[in-house]
Design a protein around this motif. Structure first.
Motif, short mmCIF file in Angstrom:
data_model
loop_
_atom_site.label_atom_id
_atom_site.label_comp_id
_atom_site.label_asym_id
_atom_site.label_seq_id
_atom_site.Cartn_x
_atom_site.Cartn_y
_atom_site.Cartn_z
N THR A 199 0.86 -1.18 0.00
CA THR A 199 0.00 0.00 0.00
C THR A 199 0.90 1.23 0.00
O THR A 199 1.96 1.24 0.64
CB THR A 199 -0.93 0.04 1.23
N LEU A 240 0.84 8.72 -3.65
CA LEU A 240 1.75 8.28 -4.71
C LEU A 240 1.88 9.37 -5.78
O LEU A 240 0.89 9.98 -6.19
CB LEU A 240 1.23 7.00 -5.37
N ALA A 268 -2.03 9.77 -7.19
CA ALA A 268 -3.13 8.90 -6.75
C ALA A 268 -2.98 8.64 -5.26
O ALA A 268 -1.90 8.83 -4.69
CB ALA A 268 -3.14 7.59 -7.52
N GLY A 269 -4.06 8.19 -4.64
CA GLY A 269 -4.01 7.81 -3.24
C GLY A 269 -3.83 8.97 -2.28
O GLY A 269 -3.27 8.79 -1.20
N LYS A 315 -5.88 4.37 -0.01
CA LYS A 315 -4.50 4.34 -0.48
C LYS A 315 -4.38 3.53 -1.77
O LYS A 315 -5.24 2.72 -2.12
CB LYS A 315 -3.59 3.73 0.60
N VAL A 316 -3.28 3.75 -2.46
CA VAL A 316 -2.92 2.93 -3.62
C VAL A 316 -2.55 1.54 -3.12
O VAL A 316 -1.87 1.39 -2.11
CB VAL A 316 -1.74 3.56 -4.38
N THR A 317 -3.02 0.51 -3.83
CA THR A 317 -2.67 -0.86 -3.48
C THR A 317 -2.10 -1.58 -4.70
O THR A 317 -2.47 -1.28 -5.84
CB THR A 317 -3.88 -1.65 -2.95
N ALA A 318 -1.19 -2.51 -4.45
CA ALA A 318 -0.58 -3.28 -5.53
C ALA A 318 -0.27 -4.68 -5.02
O ALA A 318 0.10 -4.87 -3.86
CB ALA A 318 0.70 -2.61 -6.02
N PHE A 365 -2.83 -3.28 -9.82
CA PHE A 365 -2.41 -1.95 -9.38
C PHE A 365 -3.66 -1.08 -9.32
O PHE A 365 -4.25 -0.76 -10.35
CB PHE A 365 -1.41 -1.38 -10.37
N LYS A 366 -4.10 -0.71 -8.11
CA LYS A 366 -5.31 0.09 -7.94
C LYS A 366 -4.91 1.50 -7.52
O LYS A 366 -4.21 1.69 -6.53
CB LYS A 366 -6.23 -0.54 -6.90
N LEU A 367 -5.39 2.50 -8.31
CA LEU A 367 -4.99 3.89 -8.13
C LEU A 367 -6.22 4.76 -7.87
O LEU A 367 -6.75 5.41 -8.78
CB LEU A 367 -4.25 4.39 -9.38
N LEU A 370 -6.99 8.81 -9.25
CA LEU A 370 -5.94 8.98 -10.26
C LEU A 370 -6.10 10.31 -11.00
O LEU A 370 -7.19 10.66 -11.45
CB LEU A 370 -6.01 7.83 -11.26
#
Length: 232
Positions: free
Chosen positions: A126, A130, A145-146, A151-154, A218-220, A223
């Motif tokens: 996380t 970003l 993003a985030g 938050k951004v997650t990957a 990859f979730k942004l 964005l």
């Protein structure tokens, strides 16, 4: 009447052959340049084989390795900056490698089309706030993003970096593993490569110079992509 014996002329003797004899061709500038380029490529490959890993106190360990491979696609050769106020990850691995540009890339310069990189793999990550930017010459392509509550997650995140800094903390870290035996992030490097891995990693004030990023998912959230006069 007897003919006169053949007498070699002053300009055509065994010691000094004339124009009819083959002469050694001079080395051209292009040949010399090609030799220098091949020498640089060999030196870069040797660096991957020889550079030991270094642990920098109070920052993320930067490891270079002995022959690891980077991403499996041709990179553009244009570095991009990634920052985050905080990264939290589970399943962390790190080792060195070489990324390759497409044949004839105008960005190769004197690198021989290769970049020595540090590959960092995280099973689940996380990232807060970003930012990613790439200098296009006169302007920057900026992605953020985030920045909100989400938050951004990957997952299965991997980055190939030439610079990395931040305030890092690891849980159950192992340093000096053979990269072919890594188990934390599901990535295995070549046998004989120096590496490290940990159960968890946390990096505050993360800043990277990357040449490649890959992720399974990859979730942004939030964005935003735009051109900007400044980067991250």
């Amino acid at each position: 009447m007897a003919s006169s014996p053949d007498v070699p002329s002053a300009g055509n003797t065994p010691e000094n052959p004339g124009n009819g004899s083959p002469s050694e061709a001079p080395q051209t500038a292009g040949t010399a340049t090609g030799g220098e380029r091949r020498g640089r490529v060999r030196a870069r490959r040797a660096a991957v084989m020889a550079v030991p890993a270094t642990l920098v106190a109070a920052t993320l360990a930067v490891l270079t390795a002995q022959g690891a491979l980077g991403v499996q696609f041709a990179i553009s050769g244009m570095p991009f900056t990634v920052t985050a106020t905080e990264l939290d990850g589970t399943g962390f691995e790190q080792f060195g490698g070489l990324d390759n540009m497409a044949e004839g890339s105008p960005n190769a310069g004197d690198t021989g089309g290769q970049e020595l990189v540090v590959t960092s793999a995280i099973k689940n990550a996380t990232l807060d706030h970003l930012c990613q930017s790439v200098d296009l010459g006169g302007t920057n392509l900026l992605i953020t993003a985030g920045s909100g509550a989400t938050k951004v997650t990957a997952s299965d995140l991997a980055t190939d970096s030439t610079q990395l800094s931040g305030d890092a903390a690891f849980n159950n870290i192992e340093i000096g593993n053979d990269a072919s035996t890594l188990t934390k992030a599901g990535v295995k490097g070549p046998i004989g490569v120096f590496s490290q891995q940990a159960d968890t990693v946390r990096i505050a004030h993360l800043r990277q110079t990357n040449y490649a990023t890959t992720a399974g998912v990859f979730k942004l959230p939030g964005l935003k992509l735009r051109f900007s006069g400044s980067g991250c």
